[in-house]
Design a protein around this motif. Structure first.
Motif, PDB file in Angstrom:
ATOM      1  N   HIS A  35       0.847  -1.188   0.000  1.00 20.74           N
ATOM      2  CA  HIS A  35       0.000   0.000   0.000  1.00 20.74           C
ATOM      3  C   HIS A  35       0.887   1.244   0.000  1.00 20.74           C
ATOM      4  O   HIS A  35       1.854   1.321   0.753  1.00 20.74           O
ATOM      5  N   VAL A  36       0.567   2.213  -0.825  1.00 22.03           N
ATOM      6  CA  VAL A  36       1.381   3.417  -0.926  1.00 22.03           C
ATOM      7  C   VAL A  36       1.426   4.178   0.400  1.00 22.03           C
ATOM      8  O   VAL A  36       2.430   4.821   0.711  1.00 22.03           O
ATOM      9  N   VAL A  37       0.384   4.074   1.214  1.00 22.06           N
ATOM     10  CA  VAL A  37       0.409   4.734   2.527  1.00 22.06           C
ATOM     11  C   VAL A  37       1.500   4.117   3.407  1.00 22.06           C
ATOM     12  O   VAL A  37       2.153   4.818   4.172  1.00 22.06           O
ATOM     13  N   GLN A  38       1.718   2.827   3.269  1.00 26.14           N
ATOM     14  CA  GLN A  38       2.815   2.192   4.016  1.00 26.14           C
ATOM     15  C   GLN A  38       4.150   2.806   3.626  1.00 26.14           C
ATOM     16  O   GLN A  38       5.017   3.011   4.476  1.00 26.14           O
ATOM     17  N   LEU A  39       4.327   3.092   2.351  1.00 21.46           N
ATOM     18  CA  LEU A  39       5.566   3.719   1.895  1.00 21.46           C
ATOM     19  C   LEU A  39       5.680   5.135   2.451  1.00 21.46           C
ATOM     20  O   LEU A  39       6.745   5.528   2.946  1.00 21.46           O
ATOM     21  N   LEU A  40       4.608   5.898   2.404  1.00 19.06           N
ATOM     22  CA  LEU A  40       4.634   7.254   2.950  1.00 19.06           C
ATOM     23  C   LEU A  40       5.035   7.237   4.422  1.00 19.06           C
ATOM     24  O   LEU A  40       5.837   8.057   4.875  1.00 19.06           O
ATOM     25  N   GLU A  41       4.503   6.303   5.176  1.00 17.27           N
ATOM     26  CA  GLU A  41       4.829   6.185   6.599  1.00 17.27           C
ATOM     27  C   GLU A  41       6.281   5.760   6.793  1.00 17.27           C
ATOM     28  O   GLU A  41       6.997   6.322   7.636  1.00 17.27           O
ATOM     29  N   ALA A  42       6.720   4.776   6.034  1.00 25.40           N
ATOM     30  CA  ALA A  42       8.100   4.284   6.156  1.00 25.40           C
ATOM     31  C   ALA A  42       9.104   5.378   5.801  1.00 25.40           C
ATOM     32  O   ALA A  42      10.167   5.475   6.431  1.00 25.40           O
ATOM     33  N   GLN A  43       8.769   6.190   4.826  1.00 20.84           N
ATOM     34  CA  GLN A  43       9.673   7.265   4.421  1.00 20.84           C
ATOM     35  C   GLN A  43       9.860   8.300   5.526  1.00 20.84           C
ATOM     36  O   GLN A  43      10.944   8.844   5.685  1.00 20.84           O
ATOM     37  N   ARG A  44       8.818   8.567   6.281  1.00 21.76           N
ATOM     38  CA  ARG A  44       8.937   9.522   7.384  1.00 21.76           C
ATOM     39  C   ARG A  44       9.986   9.017   8.383  1.00 21.76           C
ATOM     40  O   ARG A  44      10.883   9.758   8.778  1.00 21.76           O
ATOM     41  N   THR A  45       9.899   7.758   8.739  1.00 24.61           N
ATOM     42  CA  THR A  45      10.865   7.157   9.669  1.00 24.61           C
ATOM     43  C   THR A  45      12.250   7.098   9.052  1.00 24.61           C
ATOM     44  O   THR A  45      13.252   7.393   9.709  1.00 24.61           O
ATOM     45  N   GLU A  46      12.311   6.748   7.782  1.00 25.72           N
ATOM     46  CA  GLU A  46      13.591   6.658   7.072  1.00 25.72           C
ATOM     47  C   GLU A  46      14.314   8.004   7.045  1.00 25.72           C
ATOM     48  O   GLU A  46      15.528   8.079   7.292  1.00 25.72           O
ATOM     49  N   CYS A  47      13.581   9.068   6.775  1.00 29.68           N
ATOM     50  CA  CYS A  47      14.179  10.413   6.759  1.00 29.68           C
ATOM     51  C   CYS A  47      14.713  10.780   8.134  1.00 29.68           C
ATOM     52  O   CYS A  47      15.828  11.297   8.268  1.00 29.68           O
ATOM     53  N   GLU A  48      13.919  10.516   9.142  1.00 26.44           N
ATOM     54  CA  GLU A  48      14.310  10.823  10.516  1.00 26.44           C
ATOM     55  C   GLU A  48      15.600  10.090  10.884  1.00 26.44           C
ATOM     56  O   GLU A  48      16.533  10.686  11.419  1.00 26.44           O
ATOM     57  N   THR A  49      15.670   8.813  10.563  1.00 28.14           N
ATOM     58  CA  THR A  49      16.845   8.000  10.880  1.00 28.14           C
ATOM     59  C   THR A  49      18.058   8.460  10.081  1.00 28.14           C
ATOM     60  O   THR A  49      19.137   8.671  10.640  1.00 28.14           O
ATOM     61  N   LEU A  50      17.881   8.629   8.792  1.00 30.55           N
ATOM     62  CA  LEU A  50      18.985   9.019   7.926  1.00 30.55           C
ATOM     63  C   LEU A  50      19.529  10.393   8.292  1.00 30.55           C
ATOM     64  O   LEU A  50      20.738  10.561   8.477  1.00 30.55           O
ATOM     65  N   LEU A  51      18.662  11.365   8.414  1.00 32.11           N
ATOM     66  CA  LEU A  51      19.118  12.727   8.659  1.00 32.11           C
ATOM     67  C   LEU A  51      19.649  12.911  10.079  1.00 32.11           C
ATOM     68  O   LEU A  51      20.455  13.809  10.323  1.00 32.11           O
ATOM     69  N   GLY A  52      19.243  12.050  10.974  1.00 27.62           N
ATOM     70  CA  GLY A  52      19.746  12.111  12.337  1.00 27.62           C
ATOM     71  C   GLY A  52      21.210  11.735  12.466  1.00 27.62           C
ATOM     72  O   GLY A  52      21.840  12.005  13.485  1.00 27.62           O
ATOM     73  N   THR A  53      21.765  11.134  11.415  1.00 27.50           N
ATOM     74  CA  THR A  53      23.169  10.701  11.445  1.00 27.50           C
ATOM     75  C   THR A  53      24.101  11.629  10.672  1.00 27.50           C
ATOM     76  O   THR A  53      25.315  11.421  10.681  1.00 27.50           O
ATOM     77  N   VAL A  54      23.561  12.626  10.003  1.00 26.41           N
ATOM     78  CA  VAL A  54      24.359  13.473   9.119  1.00 26.41           C
ATOM     79  C   VAL A  54      24.967  14.632   9.917  1.00 26.41           C
ATOM     80  O   VAL A  54      24.240  15.372  10.585  1.00 26.41           O
ATOM     81  N   PRO A  55      26.290  14.803   9.838  1.00 29.82           N
ATOM     82  CA  PRO A  55      26.906  15.939  10.529  1.00 29.82           C
ATOM     83  C   PRO A  55      26.418  17.271   9.946  1.00 29.82           C
ATOM     84  O   PRO A  55      26.197  17.399   8.743  1.00 29.82           O
ATOM     85  N   GLU A  56      26.283  18.252  10.798  1.00 28.21           N
ATOM     86  CA  GLU A  56      25.743  19.548  10.408  1.00 28.21           C
ATOM     87  C   GLU A  56      26.525  20.187   9.258  1.00 28.21           C
ATOM     88  O   GLU A  56      25.942  20.810   8.369  1.00 28.21           O
TER      89      GLU A  56
END
Length: 182
Positions: A35-56
């Motif tokens: 379901h595309v809504v599952q992807l939309l939800e997963a992307q929110r978590t993915e962005c949070e995780t990915l961007l949380g590791t990037v140095p400023e």
């Protein structure tokens, strides 16, 4: 939440957006999502995780001359999701007023992304995606089938949902492969 938001037909969006629709479908298939809504939800978590590791200091990185910085690219994603969500809202509500396009290359400098922290951009991206999800989940089959005009081209509400998922999938790949790989 709608039981399913089927992949839109080719007559529901301008040819330019086929790449985003395909990207959403490929990403869903690769992750075993139905379901595309599952992807939309997963992307929110993915962005949070990915961007949380990037140095400023990585915010100002450009992977090639003339390309946007990481911060600019991420703010572009936010801007685009807001525009697509606004179009979705108007079209899903049956508003037949043609909606204007936007020039992303003009918006990026005006965003002043370079004056922001990555943490601030990441929070905004999460908030925008959360709002998008609540809107999408509120729509029924009749609303999703509505059609309108944006940027001079016909588009359905359903296609806009898929376009948002595909646009972010594209930029997450770009972020990993171009901005964070070196």
């Amino acid at each position: 939440m709608p039981t399913d938001i089927f992949r839109p037909g080719d007559d529901e969006f301008a040819p330019y957006y086929a790449g985003y629709i395909d990207q959403a479908a490929r990403t869903m298939a690769a992750r075993g999502l139905s379901h595309v809504v599952q992807l939309l939800e997963a992307q929110r978590t993915e962005c949070e995780t990915l961007l949380g590791t990037v140095p400023e200091e990585r915010a100002a990185y450009r992977y090639a001359p003339g390309k946007w910085t990481l911060a600019e690219s991420l703010v572009h994603v936010i801007d685009t999701e807001r525009v697509f969500a606004y179009r979705l809202l108007r079209i899903a509500r049956g508003d037949s007023t043609p909606l204007p396009g936007f020039e992303q290359d003009d918006w990026v400098p005006a965003s002043r992304a370079g004056q922001r922290t990555l943490a601030s951009i990441a929070r905004e991206l999460g908030a925008v995606r959360t709002a998008t999800l609540e809107l999408v989940k509120s729509l029924d089959a009749e609303a999703l089938a509505q059609r309108g005009v944006a940027s001079g081209k016909g588009v359905s509400a359903r296609a806009l949902v898929w376009m948002m998922a595909g646009h972010l999938a594209h930029h997450l790949t770009l972020t990993r492969e171009q901005y964070l790989s070196s």
